[in-house]
Design a protein around this motif. Structure first.
Motif, PDB file in Angstrom:
ATOM      1  N   PRO A  73     -12.161   5.010 -81.880  1.00 10.46           N
ATOM      2  CA  PRO A  73     -11.491   5.973 -82.705  1.00 10.46           C
ATOM      3  C   PRO A  73     -12.063   6.423 -83.821  1.00 10.46           C
ATOM      4  CG  PRO A  73     -10.451   3.543 -82.360  1.00 10.46           C
ATOM      5  CD  PRO A  73     -11.568   3.809 -81.850  1.00 10.46           C
ATOM      6  N   LYS A  74     -12.862   5.838 -84.472  1.00 10.15           N
ATOM      7  CA  LYS A  74     -13.621   6.269 -85.628  1.00 10.15           C
ATOM      8  C   LYS A  74     -14.113   7.762 -85.554  1.00 10.15           C
ATOM      9  CE  LYS A  74     -14.638   2.061 -88.023  1.00 10.15           C
ATOM     10  NZ  LYS A  74     -15.716   1.184 -88.498  1.00 10.15           N
ATOM     11  N   LEU A  75     -14.503   7.993 -84.279  1.00  4.39           N
ATOM     12  CA  LEU A  75     -14.922   9.171 -84.093  1.00  4.39           C
ATOM     13  C   LEU A  75     -14.004  10.448 -84.596  1.00  4.39           C
ATOM     14  CD1 LEU A  75     -16.351   8.946 -80.404  1.00  4.39           C
ATOM     15  CD2 LEU A  75     -17.760   9.115 -82.464  1.00  4.39           C
ATOM     16  N   ALA A  76     -12.687  10.081 -84.339  1.00  2.00           N
ATOM     17  CA  ALA A  76     -11.688  11.273 -84.861  1.00  2.00           C
ATOM     18  C   ALA A  76     -11.669  11.300 -86.444  1.00  2.00           C
ATOM     19  CB  ALA A  76     -10.444  11.018 -84.491  1.00  2.00           C
ATOM     20  N   ILE A  77     -12.162  10.174 -87.026  1.00  2.00           N
ATOM     21  CA  ILE A  77     -12.098  10.259 -88.414  1.00  2.00           C
ATOM     22  C   ILE A  77     -13.340  11.037 -88.911  1.00  2.00           C
ATOM     23  CG2 ILE A  77     -12.207   8.695 -90.408  1.00  2.00           C
ATOM     24  CD1 ILE A  77     -10.733   6.565 -89.050  1.00  2.00           C
ATOM     25  N   ILE A  78     -14.410  10.610 -88.120  1.00  3.50           N
ATOM     26  CA  ILE A  78     -15.736  11.490 -88.541  1.00  3.50           C
ATOM     27  C   ILE A  78     -15.401  12.807 -88.492  1.00  3.50           C
ATOM     28  CG2 ILE A  78     -18.047  11.742 -87.577  1.00  3.50           C
ATOM     29  CD1 ILE A  78     -17.993   8.646 -87.016  1.00  3.50           C
ATOM     30  N   ILE A  79     -15.028  13.343 -87.225  1.00  3.52           N
ATOM     31  CA  ILE A  79     -14.639  14.733 -86.938  1.00  3.52           C
ATOM     32  C   ILE A  79     -13.851  15.397 -88.075  1.00  3.52           C
ATOM     33  CG2 ILE A  79     -13.431  16.316 -85.390  1.00  3.52           C
ATOM     34  CD1 ILE A  79     -14.437  14.511 -83.129  1.00  3.52           C
ATOM     35  N   GLN A  80     -12.744  14.541 -88.372  1.00  7.64           N
ATOM     36  CA  GLN A  80     -11.731  15.325 -89.615  1.00  7.64           C
ATOM     37  C   GLN A  80     -12.680  15.253 -90.562  1.00  7.64           C
ATOM     38  OE1 GLN A  80      -8.822  12.316 -88.826  1.00  7.64           O
ATOM     39  NE2 GLN A  80      -7.422  13.762 -88.429  1.00  7.64           N
ATOM     40  N   LEU A  81     -13.390  14.412 -91.131  1.00  8.86           N
ATOM     41  CA  LEU A  81     -14.056  14.457 -92.449  1.00  8.86           C
ATOM     42  C   LEU A  81     -15.322  15.485 -92.483  1.00  8.86           C
ATOM     43  CD1 LEU A  81     -14.029  12.952 -95.275  1.00  8.86           C
ATOM     44  CD2 LEU A  81     -15.697  11.293 -94.073  1.00  8.86           C
ATOM     45  N   ALA A  82     -15.791  15.554 -91.292  1.00  8.49           N
ATOM     46  CA  ALA A  82     -16.949  16.651 -91.220  1.00  8.49           C
ATOM     47  C   ALA A  82     -16.112  18.195 -91.313  1.00  8.49           C
ATOM     48  CB  ALA A  82     -17.711  16.412 -89.873  1.00  8.49           C
ATOM     49  N   ARG A  83     -14.967  18.199 -90.638  1.00  8.71           N
ATOM     50  CA  ARG A  83     -14.400  19.575 -90.783  1.00  8.71           C
ATOM     51  C   ARG A  83     -13.850  19.618 -92.355  1.00  8.71           C
ATOM     52  NH1 ARG A  83      -9.119  19.373 -87.675  1.00  8.71           N
ATOM     53  NH2 ARG A  83      -8.389  18.334 -89.361  1.00  8.71           N
ATOM     54  N   GLU A  84     -13.249  18.891 -93.037  1.00  8.23           N
ATOM     55  CA  GLU A  84     -12.571  18.814 -94.175  1.00  8.23           C
ATOM     56  C   GLU A  84     -13.836  19.181 -95.401  1.00  8.23           C
ATOM     57  OE1 GLU A  84      -9.482  19.656 -94.817  1.00  8.23           O
ATOM     58  OE2 GLU A  84      -8.815  19.021 -92.546  1.00  8.23           O
ATOM     59  N   LEU A  85     -14.897  18.633 -95.062  1.00  3.06           N
ATOM     60  CA  LEU A  85     -15.776  18.704 -96.273  1.00  3.06           C
ATOM     61  C   LEU A  85     -16.962  19.637 -95.843  1.00  3.06           C
ATOM     62  CD1 LEU A  85     -15.983  14.984 -97.279  1.00  3.06           C
ATOM     63  CD2 LEU A  85     -14.934  17.031 -98.442  1.00  3.06           C
ATOM     64  N   GLY A  86     -16.782  20.317 -94.695  1.00  3.43           N
ATOM     65  CA  GLY A  86     -18.052  21.203 -94.042  1.00  3.43           C
ATOM     66  C   GLY A  86     -19.330  20.299 -93.920  1.00  3.43           C
ATOM     67  N   LEU A  87     -19.126  19.230 -93.357  1.00  2.00           N
ATOM     68  CA  LEU A  87     -20.308  18.135 -93.233  1.00  2.00           C
ATOM     69  C   LEU A  87     -20.988  18.403 -91.759  1.00  2.00           C
ATOM     70  CD1 LEU A  87     -19.307  14.946 -94.845  1.00  2.00           C
ATOM     71  CD2 LEU A  87     -20.269  16.806 -96.039  1.00  2.00           C
ATOM     72  N   ARG A  88     -22.098  18.120 -91.585  1.00  2.00           N
ATOM     73  CA  ARG A  88     -22.748  18.161 -90.083  1.00  2.00           C
ATOM     74  C   ARG A  88     -22.194  16.476 -89.702  1.00  2.00           C
ATOM     75  NH1 ARG A  88     -26.439  20.727 -92.812  1.00  2.00           N
ATOM     76  NH2 ARG A  88     -27.292  22.628 -91.891  1.00  2.00           N
TER      77      ARG A  88
END
Length: 89
Positions: free
Chosen positions: A11-26
């Motif tokens: 489930p950490k994958l969802a957190i990674i995706i959200q963080l990447a989206r919110e901060l514009g990260l790869r």
């Protein structure tokens, strides 16, 4: 995508995706975030990431990302990466 990742074995994958989206990260930039960098981001308002080609940049931290970082930090000890298990660091 977040919904699918939440239902996955990790489930950490969802957190990674959200963080990447919110901060514009790869995705690889989000995965490599260390707790110390997250703590500094909460103090300064900027997350320092090392990205493609070794480019280091400071990304402004949005309020939603602050909540995500705080939650991720609760799961790891100092000196560890937020999303990589300790034994793999």
């Amino acid at each position: 995508m977040v919904s699918l990742a939440s239902k996955s074995n990790n489930p950490k994958l969802a957190i990674i995706i959200q963080l990447a989206r919110e901060l514009g990260l790869r995705v690889h930039e989000a995965v490599k975030i260390e707790r110390a960098a997250a703590e500094k981001a909460l103090r300064t308002g900027y997350l320092t990431v090392k990205g493609k080609g070794g480019l280091v940049r400071d990304v402004p931290v949005q309020p939603i990302a602050i909540t995500i970082l705080k939650s991720a930090m609760e799961q790891v000890k100092r000196g560890e990466k937020l999303f990589v298990p300790h034994h793999l660091n």
